[in-house]
Design a protein around this motif. Structure first.
Motif, PDB file in Angstrom:
ATOM      1  N   GLU A  81       0.830  -1.205   0.000  1.00  0.00           N
ATOM      2  CA  GLU A  81       0.000   0.000   0.000  1.00  0.00           C
ATOM      3  C   GLU A  81       0.865   1.256   0.000  1.00  0.00           C
ATOM      4  O   GLU A  81       0.575   2.221  -0.719  1.00  0.00           O
ATOM      5  N   VAL A  82       1.914   1.248   0.805  1.00  0.00           N
ATOM      6  CA  VAL A  82       2.791   2.411   0.886  1.00  0.00           C
ATOM      7  C   VAL A  82       3.462   2.676  -0.454  1.00  0.00           C
ATOM      8  O   VAL A  82       3.485   3.807  -0.947  1.00  0.00           O
ATOM      9  N   VAL A  83       4.022   1.631  -1.063  1.00  0.00           N
ATOM     10  CA  VAL A  83       4.690   1.790  -2.359  1.00  0.00           C
ATOM     11  C   VAL A  83       3.708   2.288  -3.408  1.00  0.00           C
ATOM     12  O   VAL A  83       4.032   3.141  -4.238  1.00  0.00           O
ATOM     13  N   SER A  84       2.482   1.771  -3.372  1.00  0.00           N
ATOM     14  CA  SER A  84       1.460   2.209  -4.326  1.00  0.00           C
ATOM     15  C   SER A  84       1.148   3.687  -4.166  1.00  0.00           C
ATOM     16  O   SER A  84       1.029   4.422  -5.156  1.00  0.00           O
ATOM     17  N   LEU A  85       1.047   4.154  -2.922  1.00  0.00           N
ATOM     18  CA  LEU A  85       0.757   5.560  -2.668  1.00  0.00           C
ATOM     19  C   LEU A  85       1.907   6.456  -3.134  1.00  0.00           C
ATOM     20  O   LEU A  85       1.682   7.537  -3.687  1.00  0.00           O
ATOM     21  N   ILE A  86       3.133   5.999  -2.901  1.00  0.00           N
ATOM     22  CA  ILE A  86       4.286   6.772  -3.357  1.00  0.00           C
ATOM     23  C   ILE A  86       4.290   6.856  -4.881  1.00  0.00           C
ATOM     24  O   ILE A  86       4.519   7.926  -5.461  1.00  0.00           O
ATOM     25  N   ASN A  87       4.024   5.733  -5.541  1.00  0.00           N
ATOM     26  CA  ASN A  87       3.983   5.721  -7.002  1.00  0.00           C
ATOM     27  C   ASN A  87       2.894   6.641  -7.537  1.00  0.00           C
ATOM     28  O   ASN A  87       3.084   7.313  -8.560  1.00  0.00           O
ATOM     29  N   GLU A  88       1.756   6.672  -6.860  1.00  0.00           N
ATOM     30  CA  GLU A  88       0.682   7.571  -7.286  1.00  0.00           C
ATOM     31  C   GLU A  88       1.118   9.031  -7.191  1.00  0.00           C
ATOM     32  O   GLU A  88       0.803   9.842  -8.071  1.00  0.00           O
ATOM     33  N   SER A  89       1.833   9.369  -6.117  1.00  0.00           N
ATOM     34  CA  SER A  89       2.280  10.752  -5.951  1.00  0.00           C
ATOM     35  C   SER A  89       3.308  11.123  -7.013  1.00  0.00           C
ATOM     36  O   SER A  89       3.299  12.245  -7.539  1.00  0.00           O
ATOM     37  N   ILE A  90       4.191  10.178  -7.348  1.00  0.00           N
ATOM     38  CA  ILE A  90       5.172  10.420  -8.414  1.00  0.00           C
ATOM     39  C   ILE A  90       4.461  10.568  -9.745  1.00  0.00           C
ATOM     40  O   ILE A  90       4.774  11.455 -10.552  1.00  0.00           O
ATOM     41  N   ALA A  91       3.476   9.700  -9.970  1.00  0.00           N
ATOM     42  CA  ALA A  91       2.711   9.752 -11.223  1.00  0.00           C
ATOM     43  C   ALA A  91       1.972  11.077 -11.356  1.00  0.00           C
ATOM     44  O   ALA A  91       1.897  11.655 -12.452  1.00  0.00           O
ATOM     45  N   ASP A  92       1.431  11.583 -10.254  1.00  0.00           N
ATOM     46  CA  ASP A  92       0.735  12.874 -10.280  1.00  0.00           C
ATOM     47  C   ASP A  92       1.691  14.000 -10.656  1.00  0.00           C
ATOM     48  O   ASP A  92       1.343  14.904 -11.433  1.00  0.00           O
ATOM     49  N   LYS A  93       2.898  13.957 -10.074  1.00  0.00           N
ATOM     50  CA  LYS A  93       3.895  14.976 -10.399  1.00  0.00           C
ATOM     51  C   LYS A  93       4.277  14.906 -11.877  1.00  0.00           C
ATOM     52  O   LYS A  93       4.409  15.934 -12.547  1.00  0.00           O
ATOM     53  N   LEU A  94       4.478  13.708 -12.388  1.00  0.00           N
ATOM     54  CA  LEU A  94       4.860  13.530 -13.789  1.00  0.00           C
ATOM     55  C   LEU A  94       3.757  14.007 -14.721  1.00  0.00           C
ATOM     56  O   LEU A  94       4.019  14.663 -15.742  1.00  0.00           O
TER      57      LEU A  94
END
Length: 238
Positions: free
Chosen positions: A168-181
């Motif tokens: 869950e944590v890794v998924s949330l981090i990836n979502e935040s990176i994806a939002d920035k991108l």
């Protein structure tokens, strides 16, 4: 603890106040540290929490770290033009436990010399930003630093932590990176279409959504995809 004030350029008119203590209380409620008087002792979960909350519950100016710890984690990454404090503290928190003192340590005034001085962050006009080459270039460099640091935080978490909610944590981090991108793709779509295409593709790889695919298509096949209606983008400009 921190208290941050937003002023007009003359430094006289107070616009709003950011109370760091509110963020800290949220941290205490969720992590339930050991408390003695004004001292709050957090366990290893603090590292995970720091990644997810992006350090909004304290300020680096209030941190006291032994020099041996600074040497051990390698100090600041001087190649970063932004987020070097976040990157540094991530490397500290992954190996060391922390203690907070519940009190205000300083008042931080956002002045003309901060990294976002070139931009009115409270009144951002996205359309104007996407056509102002000078401002866009600065914004892009800063956001790329944030993406780099969040990616490094995710990779450190993957390497050193295997908690129950790891996925869950890794998924949330990836979502935040994806939002920035995606935000970078949207901002660069007019002046730097090739770069925007790359940002969109990287965002979709991490977190696919139909609207993202449509915005990607508007660069590659504008005649076709401009006819497809999707909701306005939710941009991450902070």
């Amino acid at each position: 603890m921190t208290k941050q004030r937003w002023h007009f350029k003359d430094g006289l008119h107070l616009i709003s106040i950011y109370e760091g203590i509110n963020y800290f209380q949220k941290t205490v409620d969720e992590l339930k540290p050991r408390i003695k008087d004004q001292y709050y002792f957090f366990d290893e979960r603090f590292f995970e929490y720091a990644i997810l909350e992006y350090f909004y519950f304290y300020h680096i100016n209030t941190v006291v770290i032994d020099k041996s710890v600074i040497d051990q984690v390698g100090g600041f990454d001087e190649d970063l033009m932004a987020c070097e404090d976040t990157d540094f503290l991530l490397r500290v928190f992954i190996d060391f436990k922390v203690c907070f003192i519940r009190d205000y340590h300083f008042i931080y005034h956002h002045g003309d010399d901060n990294i976002y001085a070139f931009l009115d962050r409270k009144n951002i006009n996205v359309d104007m930003l996407s056509t102002d080459r000078s401002t866009l270039d600065k914004m892009t460099k800063i956001e790329l630093c944030k993406i780099k640091v969040r990616t490094q935080g995710r990779d450190m978490f993957n390497k050193f932590r295997r908690d129950n909610n790891h996925t869950e944590v890794v998924s949330l981090i990836n979502e935040s990176i994806a939002d920035k991108l995606f935000t970078l793709g949207y901002l660069n779509r007019k002046l730097y279409k090739q770069d925007a295409l790359g940002y969109y593709l990287r965002s979709i790889k991490l977190d696919f959504t139909w609207p993202k695919f449509v915005y990607l298509g508007r660069i590659i096949f504008p005649g076709l995809f401009n006819k497809i209606k999707v909701k306005d983008p939710n941009l991450n400009l902070w």
